[in-house]
Design a protein around this motif. Structure first.
Motif, mmCIF file in Angstrom:
data_model
loop_
_atom_site.group_PDB
_atom_site.id
_atom_site.type_symbol
_atom_site.label_atom_id
_atom_site.label_comp_id
_atom_site.label_asym_id
_atom_site.label_seq_id
_atom_site.Cartn_x
_atom_site.Cartn_y
_atom_site.Cartn_z
ATOM 1 N N ALA A 143 40.487 48.524 17.380
ATOM 2 C CA ALA A 143 40.444 47.077 17.198
ATOM 3 C C ALA A 143 39.403 46.692 16.158
ATOM 4 O O ALA A 143 38.418 47.402 15.925
ATOM 5 N N ALA A 149 43.478 43.010 17.474
ATOM 6 C CA ALA A 149 44.207 44.280 17.393
ATOM 7 C C ALA A 149 45.683 43.968 17.545
ATOM 8 O O ALA A 149 46.061 43.095 18.324
ATOM 9 N N MET A 243 46.394 45.449 8.940
ATOM 10 C CA MET A 243 46.262 46.800 9.491
ATOM 11 C C MET A 243 46.090 47.793 8.355
ATOM 12 O O MET A 243 46.726 47.669 7.300
ATOM 13 N N SER A 273 42.585 45.890 12.157
ATOM 14 C CA SER A 273 43.138 46.960 12.993
ATOM 15 C C SER A 273 43.285 48.245 12.162
ATOM 16 O O SER A 273 43.726 48.215 11.019
#
Length: 278
Positions: A143, A149, A243, A273
């Motif tokens: 996270a 996350a 991400m 993330s």
């Protein structure tokens, strides 16, 4: 989504922050949450004096009591959510954490490191990474420092290196990549070779991802002498990624942990993330 079971590892003295983040991830994906709650057993005394042994017994009992109380609190949190879950609490010596985590990770599709643990320098964070990536060979989702996350990112930076670790991350996260709005395959200082990156670095992995339905852009970046991790972080900001996906520990584990490396730099307090495969 293939991540039907998510393992979250928390310590007995942690807050509720990580368990709440794990619940949000699992609710988002309708996944089962498996929680491993670890308490630290004091090392046994090496002296032979009874008074010291008695003190160790008291210390161990205090740790066991704290673990039971924390387990009760976590069960209450889990019971209050409409989500499939289970909890296992273990009092183990710190040296045994890696093996304990690895054993539990064998029965999970993904290991989750919450925001509290991800921002810490506790030995438990290292143990979770080693247990998941090396003992059980399971992917890890870390996270961000703000507690965010997701397994449903819109924009992904895929750090590509033409190594088996990066390919494993892609295979583990292929559904995530295919569902994203944009995937930026990112290579730093790539060299065009017949045996590694190919004559057009990034083209082969881009084609592979496109066959799975991913919307791919290949970005070849110069480092300009800067650390690769810094280049990746800056590019993630530039493309508004939510991400970063990458292979973990391309060098030997001993070299990475002793002298650092891209993986070690990236897992240190990630801003978004971070999905790791190995």
């Amino acid at each position: 989504m293939r991540f039907r079971t998510v393992l979250s590892v928390i310590s007995a003295d942690s807050s509720d922050r990580d368990i709440q983040a794990a619940l949000r991830v699992c609710e988002q994906n309708n996944s089962h949450l498996s929680v491993l709650l670890l308490g630290t057993e004091p090392p046994p005394p090496i002296e032979e004096f009874a008074v010291i042994a008695h003190g160790w017994v008291e210390e161990r009992e205090a740790a066991a009591t704290a673990l039971r109380e924390r387990a009760h609190a976590v069960r209450s949190i889990l019971a209050g959510r409409d989500l499939s879950s289970d909890l296992d609490s273990r009092l183990v010596e710190q040296a045994a954490n890696v093996a304990e985590i690895g054993r539990h990770a064998l029965y999970a599709d993904l290991v989750f490191i919450g925001p509290e643990l991800s921002q810490s320098s506790l030995p438990l964070k290292s143990a979770v990474l080693k247990g998941a990536l090396f003992e059980a060979e399971r992917p890890v989702l870390i996270a961000a420092n703000k507690g965010e996350a997701t397994l449903q990112p819109k924009r992904i930076l895929l750090a590509w290196s033409s190594h088996p670790e990066a390919a494993r991350a892609v295979r583990e996260g292929i559904e995530i990549l295919a569902a994203a709005e944009a995937v930026h395959v990112t290579l730093v200082d790539p060299q065009a070779t017949e045996w590694a990156n190919g004559p057009e670095p990034g083209a082969e992995i881009g084609t592979y991802l496109a066959r799975h339905g991913a919307r791919v852009t290949v970005d070849r970046l110069p480092s300009g002498g800067n650390p690769v991790a810094d280049v990746l972080r800056q590019h993630a900001t530039d493309i508004d990624a939510d991400m970063i996906m990458m292979g973990a520990y391309g060098h030997s584990r001993l070299v990475e942990w002793a002298f650092g490396g891209v993986t070690r730099s990236m897992i240190d307090k990630p801003a978004i993330s971070l999905f790791l495969g190995r």
